[in-house]
Design an enzyme around this catalytic site. Sequence first.
Site, PDB file in Angstrom:
ATOM      1  N   LYS A  52       0.541  -1.214   0.051  1.00  0.00           N
ATOM      2  CA  LYS A  52       0.096   0.561   0.406  1.00  0.00           C
ATOM      3  C   LYS A  52       1.077   1.207  -0.041  1.00  0.00           C
ATOM      4  O   LYS A  52       0.374   2.113  -1.078  1.00  0.00           O
ATOM      5  CB  LYS A  52      -0.870   0.038   0.933  1.00  0.00           C
ATOM      6  CG  LYS A  52      -2.290  -1.119   0.659  1.00  0.00           C
ATOM      7  CD  LYS A  52      -2.991  -1.288   2.371  1.00  0.00           C
ATOM      8  CE  LYS A  52      -4.083  -2.423   1.985  1.00  0.00           C
ATOM      9  NZ  LYS A  52      -4.381  -2.926   2.993  1.00  0.00           N
ATOM     10  N   GLN A  96      -4.901  -1.843   9.545  1.00  0.00           N
ATOM     11  CA  GLN A  96      -5.058  -2.846   8.722  1.00  0.00           C
ATOM     12  C   GLN A  96      -5.510  -4.371   9.905  1.00  0.00           C
ATOM     13  O   GLN A  96      -5.965  -4.000  10.877  1.00  0.00           O
ATOM     14  CB  GLN A  96      -3.481  -3.169   8.706  1.00  0.00           C
ATOM     15  CG  GLN A  96      -3.389  -4.547   7.842  1.00  0.00           C
ATOM     16  CD  GLN A  96      -2.937  -4.707   6.321  1.00  0.00           C
ATOM     17  OE1 GLN A  96      -3.943  -3.527   5.670  1.00  0.00           O
ATOM     18  NE2 GLN A  96      -3.980  -5.828   6.051  1.00  0.00           N
ATOM     19  N   ASP A 119     -11.538   2.392   3.761  1.00  0.00           N
ATOM     20  CA  ASP A 119     -12.021   1.253   4.282  1.00  0.00           C
ATOM     21  C   ASP A 119     -13.391   0.969   4.146  1.00  0.00           C
ATOM     22  O   ASP A 119     -13.700  -0.414   3.094  1.00  0.00           O
ATOM     23  CB  ASP A 119     -11.551   0.291   4.861  1.00  0.00           C
ATOM     24  CG  ASP A 119     -10.332  -0.313   4.662  1.00  0.00           C
ATOM     25  OD1 ASP A 119      -9.782  -0.861   3.274  1.00  0.00           O
ATOM     26  OD2 ASP A 119      -9.472  -1.423   4.972  1.00  0.00           O
TER      27      ASP A 119
END
Length: 283
Positions: A52, A96, A119
């Site tokens: 990322k 995460q 997200d």
Amino acid sequence: MTESSVLSGRAFAKEVRRNLADEIAGIGGRPPGLAVIIVADDPASRVYVSMKEKACGKVGIDSTVVRLEETVSQAELLRVIDRLNTDPLIDGILCQLPLPGHISAAIVASAILPEKDVDGFHPENVGRLWRGEDGLFPCTPVGIIALMKHSGISMDGADAVIVGRSNIVGKPMAALLLRENATVSVAHSHTFDLEGLCRRADILIAAVGRPRFIKREFVKPGATVIDVGISRTDDGLAGDVDFDNVADISGAITPVPGGVGPLTIAFLLSNTVKAWKNSGVVS
Ligand code: NDP
């Protein structure tokens, strides 16, 4: 589409990233900022976070990685999120997964400001998704819809079957396909006659996490088959679809690797740029 084609998520993701880089350079000013929180030192998470970071750098997004010890308390993690929520240089925040057992992923998702929730896990964004409103939505399903549109696959009126009902893939995928006017079924481990259901699908999306689970008999000839699964096996990475025995009867199919995986990161960048543009910094 009359004959089988392999849908390259990798090539499409590259195009998406190039367009984002051009857009960021064209707008100028303060670059978009993404904060990635990683709790504990899980090797797979470390790989994803470094991918990322690299992808952000290439398109012109400033990324910050906040590393926390596995023993960090939930209260301390929430304080970190609070600080990022009010940081004017940060447009997107993600934590995460997986998180250690003593931390609730649901509480963490609700703590991130909805407008920075790249997200798409905050209940407000989930509600907006199901209500057909604008918002930030989960990157993998958003990427799949974009890939199908880009590949000229018609979703309007199609029978779509999703195998898997997670909050990350299966459920948001269902909501997004409904928005495209597909007729959607969501299968899971309690589904009777999974094979028969899958065989009716014009669009079959597998998000199960079991290598080569979707066999040839599950697939209607000419169907679009999207393989979200990624499992590590002795022979390397494997998808949920038995690609070698399915590809020739499908109309179109995504491979693993090189299919859905690269889309997830590309659309995380896209969500970050969207949050940046919505932040008011861009006139
Ligand atoms: P989850 O484990 O959260 O969900 C798996 C789903 O599969 C559940 O809904 C489960 O049903 C269902 N399932 C399990 N066994 C069966 C069965 N025998 N028959 C029918 N359904 C079954 O996984 P995720 O959605 O998070 O991920 C799925 C896969 O996708 C994983 O391999 C993951 O690594 C991969 N993934 C890939 C991404 C990418 O970028 N390519 C992004 C996200 C995930 P039930 O609910 O009843 O338990």
